[in-house]
Structures are given as structure tokens and as C-alpha cells.
Design an enzyme around this catalytic site. Structure first.
Site, short mmCIF file in Angstrom:
data_model
loop_
_atom_site.label_atom_id
_atom_site.label_comp_id
_atom_site.label_asym_id
_atom_site.label_seq_id
_atom_site.Cartn_x
_atom_site.Cartn_y
_atom_site.Cartn_z
N GLU B 52 36.24 47.79 38.06
CA GLU B 52 36.34 46.83 39.17
C GLU B 52 37.16 45.60 38.81
O GLU B 52 37.74 44.96 39.69
CB GLU B 52 34.95 46.42 39.66
CG GLU B 52 34.20 47.53 40.42
CD GLU B 52 33.42 48.46 39.49
OE1 GLU B 52 33.60 48.37 38.24
OE2 GLU B 52 32.63 49.28 40.00
N PHE B 114 17.00 48.29 42.17
CA PHE B 114 18.03 48.96 41.37
C PHE B 114 19.41 48.41 41.75
O PHE B 114 19.75 48.36 42.93
CB PHE B 114 17.97 50.48 41.61
CG PHE B 114 19.05 51.22 40.87
CD1 PHE B 114 19.08 51.21 39.47
CD2 PHE B 114 20.03 51.91 41.55
CE1 PHE B 114 20.08 51.87 38.78
CE2 PHE B 114 21.03 52.58 40.86
CZ PHE B 114 21.06 52.56 39.48
N GLN B 115 20.16 48.01 40.76
CA GLN B 115 21.51 47.45 40.93
C GLN B 115 21.53 46.22 41.82
O GLN B 115 22.49 45.98 42.55
CB GLN B 115 22.48 48.52 41.44
CG GLN B 115 22.69 49.62 40.40
CD GLN B 115 23.87 50.51 40.69
OE1 GLN B 115 24.21 50.75 41.83
NE2 GLN B 115 24.49 51.04 39.63
N LYS B 164 23.16 46.78 52.26
CA LYS B 164 23.42 48.15 52.71
C LYS B 164 22.88 48.40 54.11
O LYS B 164 23.52 49.07 54.92
CB LYS B 164 22.76 49.12 51.72
CG LYS B 164 23.12 50.56 51.95
CD LYS B 164 22.56 51.44 50.82
CE LYS B 164 23.03 52.88 51.02
NZ LYS B 164 22.54 53.74 49.92
N MET B 475 49.28 35.61 19.68
CA MET B 475 49.16 34.19 19.94
C MET B 475 48.05 33.57 19.08
O MET B 475 48.19 32.46 18.58
CB MET B 475 48.89 33.93 21.42
CG MET B 475 48.92 32.47 21.81
SD MET B 475 50.45 31.66 21.34
CE MET B 475 51.42 31.88 22.82
C1 LIG Z 1 40.03 37.97 28.00
C2 LIG Z 1 40.60 37.10 26.94
N1 LIG Z 1 40.06 37.11 25.70
C3 LIG Z 1 40.58 36.34 24.72
C4 LIG Z 1 41.65 35.54 24.95
C5 LIG Z 1 42.23 34.66 23.84
N2 LIG Z 1 43.62 35.07 23.54
C6 LIG Z 1 44.69 34.42 24.05
S1 LIG Z 1 46.14 35.10 23.57
C7 LIG Z 1 45.36 36.26 22.66
C8 LIG Z 1 46.14 37.30 21.89
C9 LIG Z 1 46.86 38.23 22.77
O1 LIG Z 1 47.34 39.28 21.98
P1 LIG Z 1 48.28 40.38 22.58
O2 LIG Z 1 47.75 40.89 23.85
O3 LIG Z 1 48.56 41.41 21.53
O4 LIG Z 1 49.61 39.58 22.93
P2 LIG Z 1 50.60 38.78 21.96
O5 LIG Z 1 50.09 37.39 21.83
O6 LIG Z 1 50.61 39.50 20.65
O7 LIG Z 1 51.90 38.85 22.66
C10 LIG Z 1 43.97 36.10 22.72
C11 LIG Z 1 43.00 36.94 22.01
C12 LIG Z 1 42.17 35.55 26.28
N3 LIG Z 1 43.19 34.76 26.63
N4 LIG Z 1 41.64 36.35 27.22
#
Ligand SMILES: Cc1ncc(C[n+]2csc(CCOP(=O)(O)OP(=O)(O)O)c2C)c(N)n1
Lengths: 194, 569
Positions: B52, B114-115, B164, B475
Site C-alpha cells: 500500500e 480484527f484489522q 464496511k 548519502m
Molecule cells: C525511509 C528512509 N529511511 C532512511 C533514510 C535516511 N537516508 C537518507 S539518504 C540514505 C541513503 C540512500 O542510499 P541509496 O538509496 O543507495 O542512494 P545513494 O545515496 O547511494 O544515492 C538514507 C539511508 C531516508 N531518507 N528514508
């Protein structure tokens, strides 16, 4: 004396739709925005579909206008006024149960109450209940004076407020009654508690 | 007399009247009456997602690409809670979506049935508004209001939770025509005359003005007005991440992105300006850096449709609440022509300095993420709709894929939701089937929602998926390199063989490891009508420059190194 208290506090009044969950929305907004609420009261108005809230907030670091702007974002909030920025009347009601188990204490209690818009509304051999409905700071002062007697229980309603004069905070809005409800004979729009 | 219809039929009748022909959803017990009724409404195409979260992101991507309201449908409990990340993402970026969830029957509410989940409670802080329908007579009013609220004022997500038994209940259906009456909802329109006057005084007196161009320009459709303002008074324009596309990026007055990974010229101009004209943006901490030192010498004009944004983060001299296009139309007649030649020259020096700095910022034989984006831009003619995920590749997209047209750059800005890219791109492509749509994702974020590959395949959505695979949560690794002494903990990330994975889904795929294959990869993607996946294997330790460390002064940037600089490995 009221000036001092109001410099650091905002009093806002909000007209809200009388629908389920509205109080929840307002509380959630304040928590989410990290607004510090001193007191919040809700009650009915002369219109069955509108409730009215009075909110007292810590005024440091944020303007009343910004709080109002946030309240306005809620769909169920019909109107907001920052009454602390205009001439207004405000009242807080307290019931204070104090020890009054001898003649001295009772005399003292009556004397104190005479200086305030306060009444003894219940008295027994051990304790008495003092009721005061006044500006918040007056309530605070009375509490201070009663402390030496021994306060054993206390409840306050929180502040309710209203702007003075002909600036009226009201809304002519009438809720929509679904067209089909009447034809089905289901009666008028249902009014929910907040 | 109207026809007697069930609640589910009434819901779908109302959706039709809102112009809905596409729904992203996932069935379950509490929404089954509505699903069953969908069989009678072939005008509404239902896209079965795989999670979802995908449905709410798809609705969001659809909304951002088309400007129309996106619709997601889910069952009660876990179905509804799975929507929440997508709803919060739409909320932060003011994206108009309507989410419809099934709820347990009214009589069971509060019994931990439920749910059963208190969905209006859970989503209260992340929706613009939400409804729990407790009376079927109100249903048509609620659906109308929900769409109206979602798309007007400052747009945002609205959720309707429908028990529902209400979906099954029958009443005579009368569609509420006429005006929508919401006493507490009056989206602001115009600015006050004295505010316009005060703003004009500042604009006409400014020597070093900068326009801060935000998402609101796109939402209000004020692109022409902004351009007119910029050109008439020769005011340079700096863009927020979501403001990209509000003005063509090759326009000589466009300073490109501001903020944490913005261009040095943009940030320096903001810091040195004497007037900031903030249009439909909200001074997020990612664009201001340290608030105490932010544009200290500048007067500030802020125009936004949301009154609570004025003076929220940055105190302003003139705050105007209204629809941006309307307010700019009020403002423009009073704006005097100016040249600001000295100021623009000064800015040009900063820009030239940046040009010397190559996109190769590490000496490596490997392909670089920046090159991938740059070449995707080149070989798609800069005309694609790009939908990025979150991380380094997102910032590289913002820097190296200039957009000429509005609403062609889609990304999760405010919430920074990893996993947004693929589903949002599917939604965007379904909303704009004639446009070339690229999902640009990292190896980390892609794995959060890659189950939607199956959705893309099942619906044969022609979305092109570019995975920029650096084998790291890049990042975060960058932050670890800069601020945590290179302790790369929990950032090296294993990935499956993405090419084989795509093939398992029946999706054509290709792996690119060398820059010489870039053009071929775009051709490969274009050769297939349906979804295509391309994995770009890039340098592991690439860095996104420039960077303002979190909380630092906006002009205190770690700059792109020049070739030969110390620090270039
Ligand atoms: C749902 C979620 N969890 C954690 C983060 C923290 N976060 C920001 S950038 C990043 C790394 C992203 O890695 P990737 O998808 O491999 O992209 P890259 O930076 O290597 O291009 C993380 C873990 C986030 N923004 N969103």
C-alpha cells in the site's frame, strides 16, 4: 496586575464545528507544533453546531497571530480571535478544599474570602470548599493566601474569555443537511459532542 | 427521486464526478464491498500495487505529474497503516491525494475488532484533513469536500475512512450540486493593497535582490508571472529542490538550486543580497542553513498561500498571504524596470568559478553518478520527467539534470522518503503516458519498494528505471566520511543481481559500467514500450559537492574540488 500576566500569555478563542474529534485535532496541532498550552476549555455556545474553545498559551517565542494562523489551517475551525490583544474579560473558576477544623481557621477563611470574589460553597467539621470565579491572577492570589490553611484538594476549569464591546465572535454558518436525510425521515443533522 | 444505491456505489459515483479514472490500491476485507462494486465501473481503472505504500506514492507521483488529485484505496488496519509513509510524504510536499480506506463496521469500532486501527487518529497529523464516515447520508458531501480540500489552497492529502457496513448500506443517491460549504475553510486569494505597496517599495529600491523560487510557483501556475518579475527587474532566481522547473534552468537569470547541496553562486547570492523575494517556499532548514546568519543584510518579502508559514522560520518584513499567481499579478504593474548590472556581474564571477570545477571529483576509473545523470540529461534531450528517490543520486539529479519545463522534476523533498522513486514514477507515467518518465533511484531506496516492479510489469507501464548503484547507502556514507571519521557502519549494502532480478519480473534490463555505454543505455530503454531497468554501476565513494554541513552558515560550503586540488584522490 492583569497586564503582567497577559504579557507572557496569549489567550485565543476559537469557534469550532461541533463534530467528533475536533478537540483531538486541536490538541494534536499544539503537540505537533510544540506549542505550550496552559489551559484549554471547550463548551457549547448559543448555536448547537458550534463549540467554543478558550486556549491560554505560553507567549514566549511565538506571536498570537502565528498560533491563530495554525489554528486556521484546521478545516473545522471556523474563526479565531487573539483576545489577549484586545480589551477582554477572562474568568477562571476554581474549587479549593481547605482545612477548616477550628474556629480560628474558619474565621480566617471567611476574612480571606471577603476580599475576593469567592464564596464558601460547602463546609463541614474538617474542611470547606471555596469557590472563586475571577481573573486567573486573582485566583492565583487567593490560592497563595489559602495555602497556610492547608489546601487538600483543588480543581480549576481553565480560563474562558470574551472580547469586550461590540466586536462579536460568532458565525452565521448553518451546517448542510444532506438532502437525502430528510426525505428518509432521519430527522435533523446529528449533533455530536466534541 | 434519485436512485437507491449502496455506499460503495455512491462512493464510485462521486469519484466519477471528480473525474477519477485511475485508482491505485490493494483489496482486503473491510474494503471488499467497494472492490466488488468496481466491477460495475469499468471507467475507473484499478492498479493493483504490491504494497500500500506504493499506492500512496503512485497517487502522489500521478498528482505531481498531472496536477490532478491522485487516488489510493486500501483496506482497514495494516492496509491503511501501510499508506501512512506515502501520506506523510504528500503532506510535506503539499501534494493533492485522496486516500480511501475501509474500516470495520460501525458497530465494531472501538472493540479491537480484527484489522481495526484508528486510522483517522493515526493519520491526523499527516493529512490536511480526514474523515471517518459515520452516516451514509454524508458520504457524497464528504467525497466532494475531500477532493476540494485536497486540491485547493495549499494542496495536501485527505483521507476518508469508510466502515464496511456503510459501503453496503443503501440510500437514495442525490449528488450535492452547488457550492461546497466549509465554514472554516477559506483559501486565501489576494494580498492587501498596503502589503503590495510595501513590497513594491522594497523591490524597486533593492540593489541586490534575489528571488527564492519554490514549489508554490508550480502549484499556483505562476511560472509566467515569476519570469516576468525576474526579467523586468533583472532579479536572479534561486530555486528550492521542489521549485525546480518553475523557471527554465538555462535562463540567464536562473542561479539553479539553493541550500545544502545548492550551487555556491546561489547560496552566496542569498547571503549577500539586500532583498529576498520568497515565492511559495517555506525556508526549510535544508535551504537556510544556520538561521542566525541567514541573509542578515536582506529585507525579506514572503508570499505564500499558507498563513502559518509567514514568520515561521525566518522573520520577514512583508508577508503576503494569497494565491501566488494572483498576488504576483497584483504586484507586477508596480515593478519598475531595473538592470542590477553590478549585482549580476558579481554573481557571474561566482558562477564562472564553479564552472571550472569538473563533475569528476575523485580520480577514479569508475563511472561516476554525476556522469550518469549528466548523460541521461544529454541523451534524453533534457525533456524527460525524472522521478528521483532520496540520497546522493537525488542531489546529483537536481544538480546535473536541468529542467526546462514545469512539473517534470518529481522527488520527495520535505520528508526525504526513500522508496518513493519507483512507485511515484509509475504513477507519473500512468498520468502522463505520452511523456518519457525515468525513475532515478539508489540501490538502497530501490530495494525499499522494488516489489512495484511487478506492478509496472502487470500494467506494462513504460517507466525507465535507472539504478545508480554505488554499493553503499551513499548519502549516509558521505556523512560518515565527513562527520564520523569514515566509520562506514551499516552503509555498505548488498544488492541482488539487479539485471537478473528485472529479468525474473520479465523486465528487460542492462548493466552499464562504463561511460561509453551511456547513449546505448538510453537507446536500449527507449527500444521497449514497457518498463526497462538499467543498472549503472558507479564509483562507491563518490561525494555530492558542494555541501553545507547541517546547521552551518549557508555560504560556508564544502566546494567541488578543482582538478588537481588536494583532496581529490
Ligand atoms: C525511509 C528512509 N529511511 C532512511 C533514510 C535516511 N537516508 C537518507 S539518504 C540514505 C541513503 C540512500 O542510499 P541509496 O538509496 O543507495 O542512494 P545513494 O545515496 O547511494 O544515492 C538514507 C539511508 C531516508 N531518507 N528514508
Amino acid at each position: 496586575m492583569s497586564d503582567q500576566a497577559e504579557k507572557t500569555k496569549h489567550i485565543l478563542v476559537a469557534l469550532v464545528e461541533n463534530k467528533p474529534g475536533v478537540l483531538n485535532r486541536i490538541a494534536s496541532l499544539f503537540r505537533r507544533r510544540n506549542f505550550n498550552v496552559d489551559s484549554l476549555t471547550v463548551g457549547r455556545t448559543h448555536r448547537s453546531h458550534i463549540s467554543r474553545m478558550t486556549i491560554v498559551m505560553d507567549g514566549s517565542g511565538i506571536s498570537g497571530r502565528r498560533i491563530a494562523a495554525n489554528l486556521f489551517k484546521l478545516i473545522n475551525v471556523i474563526d479565531v480571535a487573539v483576545v489577549s490583544e484586545e480589551p477582554h474579560v477572562s474568568r477562571d473558576l476554581a474549587l479549593i478544599k481547605v482545612r477548616a477544623n477550628d474556629a480560628d481557621a474558619r474565621n480566617h477563611l471567611t476574612q480571606v474570602c471577603d476580599q475576593y470574589p469567592a464564596h464558601i460553597v460547602d463546609i463541614g467539621p474538617e474542611v470547606a470548599i471555596v469557590q472563586i470565579a475571577a481573573q486567573e491572577d486573582l485566583v492565583e492570589m487567593l490560592i497563595k493566601e489559602l495555602e497556610p490553611l492547608g489546601i487538600v484538594e483543588m480543581v480549576r476549569t481553565g480560563v474562558v474569555a470574551m472580547g469586550r464591546g461590540v466586536r462579536i465572535l460568532d458565525s452565521p454558518y448553518e451546517p448542510v443537511i444532506p438532502a437525502t436525510r430528510n426525505s428518509n425521515g432521519n430527522g435533523a443533522y446529528q449533533v455530536y459532542g466534541v | 427521486m434519485g436512485k437507491v444505491l449502496t455506499g460503495a456505489e455512491i462512493l464510485l459515483e462521486c469519484l466519477l464526478r471528480e473525474g477519477v479514472d485511475l485508482i491505485f490500491g490493494y483489496p482486503g476485507g473491510a474494503i471488499l464491498p467497494t472492490y466488488d462494486t468496481l466491477t460495475k465501473y469499468p471507467q475507473i481503472h484499478h492498479v493493483l500495487v504490491r504494497h500500500e505504500q506504493g499506492a500512496s506514492h503512485m497517487a502522489d507521483g500521478y498528482a505531481r505529474a498531472t496536477g490532478k488529485v491522485g487516488v489510493a484505496l486500501a483496506t482497514s488496519g495494516p492496509g491503511a497503516t501501510n499508506l501512512v509513509t506515502g501520506i506523510a510524504t504528500a503532506m510535506m510536499d503539499s501534494s493533492p491525494i485522496v486516500c480511501i480506506t475501509g474500516q470495520v463496521p460501525r458497530g465494531a469500532i472501538g472493540s479491537d475488532a480484527f484489522q481495526e486501527t484508528d486510522v483517522t487518529g493515526v493519520t491526523l497529523p499527516v493529512t490536511k484533513h480526514n474523515y471517518l464516515v459515520m452516516d451514509i447520508h454524508e458520504l457524497p458531501y464528504i467525497v466532494r469536500e475531500a477532493f476540494y480540500i485536497a486540491r485547493t489552497g495549499r494542496p495536501g492529502p485527505v483521507l476518508i475512512d469508510i466502515p464496511k457496513d456503510i459501503q453496503n448500506e443503501k440510500i437514495e443517491f442525490v449528488y450535492p450540486e452547488g457550492e461546497i460549504r466549509l465554514p472554516g475553510y477559506r483559501p486565501p486569494q489576494k494580498a492587501l493593497p498596503d502589503e503590495i505597496e510595501a513590497a513594491l517599495e522594497l523591490i524597486n529600491a533593492a540593489q541586490k535582490p534575489v528571488i527564492l523560487a519554490g514549489h508554490g510557483i508550480l502549484m499556483s501556475g505562476a511560472m509566467a508571472e515569476v519570469r516576468e518579475l525576474a526579467e523586468r527587474a533583472q532579479i536572479p532566481v534561486s530555486m528550492t529542490l521542489l521549485g525546480k522547473g518553475s523557471m527554465p534552468e538555462n535562463h540567464p537569470l536562473n542561479l539553479r538550486m539553493m541550500g545544502m547541496h545548492g550551487e555556491a553562486a546561489s547560496n552566496n547570492a542569498i547571503q549577500e543580497s539586500d532583498l529576498l523575494i520568497a515565492l511559495g517556499m517555506r525556508f526549510d532548514d535544508r535551504v537556510t542553513g544556520n538561521l542566525k546568519t541567514y541573509a542578515q543584510g536582506a529585507k525579506k518579502i514572503h508570499i505564500d498561500i499558507d498563513p502559518s508559514e509567514i514568520n515561521k522560520n525566518v522573520p520577514v518584513d512583508v508577508g503576503m498571504v494569497g494565491d501566488l499567481r494572483t498576488v504576483l499579478t497584483q504586484l507586477l504593474p508596480g515593478v519598475k524596470r531595473a538592470s542590477h548590472a553590478e549585482w549580476l556581474n558579481h554573481i557571474r564571477d561566482w558562477q564562472e568559478d564553479a564552472h571550472e570545477r569538473d563533475i569528476i571529483n575523485r580520480e577514479t576509473e569508475m563511472l561516476m553518478g554525476a556522469q550518469v545523470i549528466n548523460d541521461l540529461w544529454k541523451f534524453t534531450g533534457g525533456e524527460a520527467i525524472t522521478v528521483s528517490d532520496v540520497g546522493q543520486h537525488q542531489m546529483l539529479e537536481a544538480q546535473y539534470y536541468p529542467h526546462q519545463r514545469p512539473m517534470t522534476m518529481i522527488t520527495s523533498g520535505g520528508l526525504g522518503t526513500m522508496g518513493f522513486g519507483l512507485p511515484a514514477a509509475i504513477g507519473a507515467k500512468m498520468g502522463k503516458p505520452d511523456e518519457e518518465v525515468w525513475a532515478i533511484v539508489g540501490d538502497g531506496g530501490f530495494q525499499m519498494t522494488l516489489c512495484e516492479l511487478a506492478t509496472a510489469r502487470q500494467e506494462n507501464v513504460g517507466v525507465k528505471i535507472a539504478i545508480v548503484n554505488n554499493s553503499y547507502l551513499g548519502m549516509v556514507r558521505q556523512w560518515q566520511e565527513f562527520f564520523y571519521e569514515e566509520r562506514y557502519f551499516a552503509t555498505p549494502i548488498f544488492s541482488p543481481d539487479f539485471v537478473k532480478l528485472a529479468e525474473a519480473y520479465g523486465i528487460p534490463a542492462m548493466r552499464v559500467t562504463d561511460r561509453s555505454q551511456m547513449e546505448e543505455s538510453v537507446e536500449f530503454a527507449r527500444r521497449h514500450d514497457g518498463p526497462v531497468l538499467i543498472e549503472y554501476v558507479v564509483e562507491k565513494e563518490e561525494i555530492v559537492y558542494p555541501m553545507v554541513p547541517a546547521g552551518a552558515d549557508l555560504d560556508n560550503m564544502i566546494r567541488r574540488p578543482k582538478p588537481g586540488d588536494v583532496g581529490v584522490k
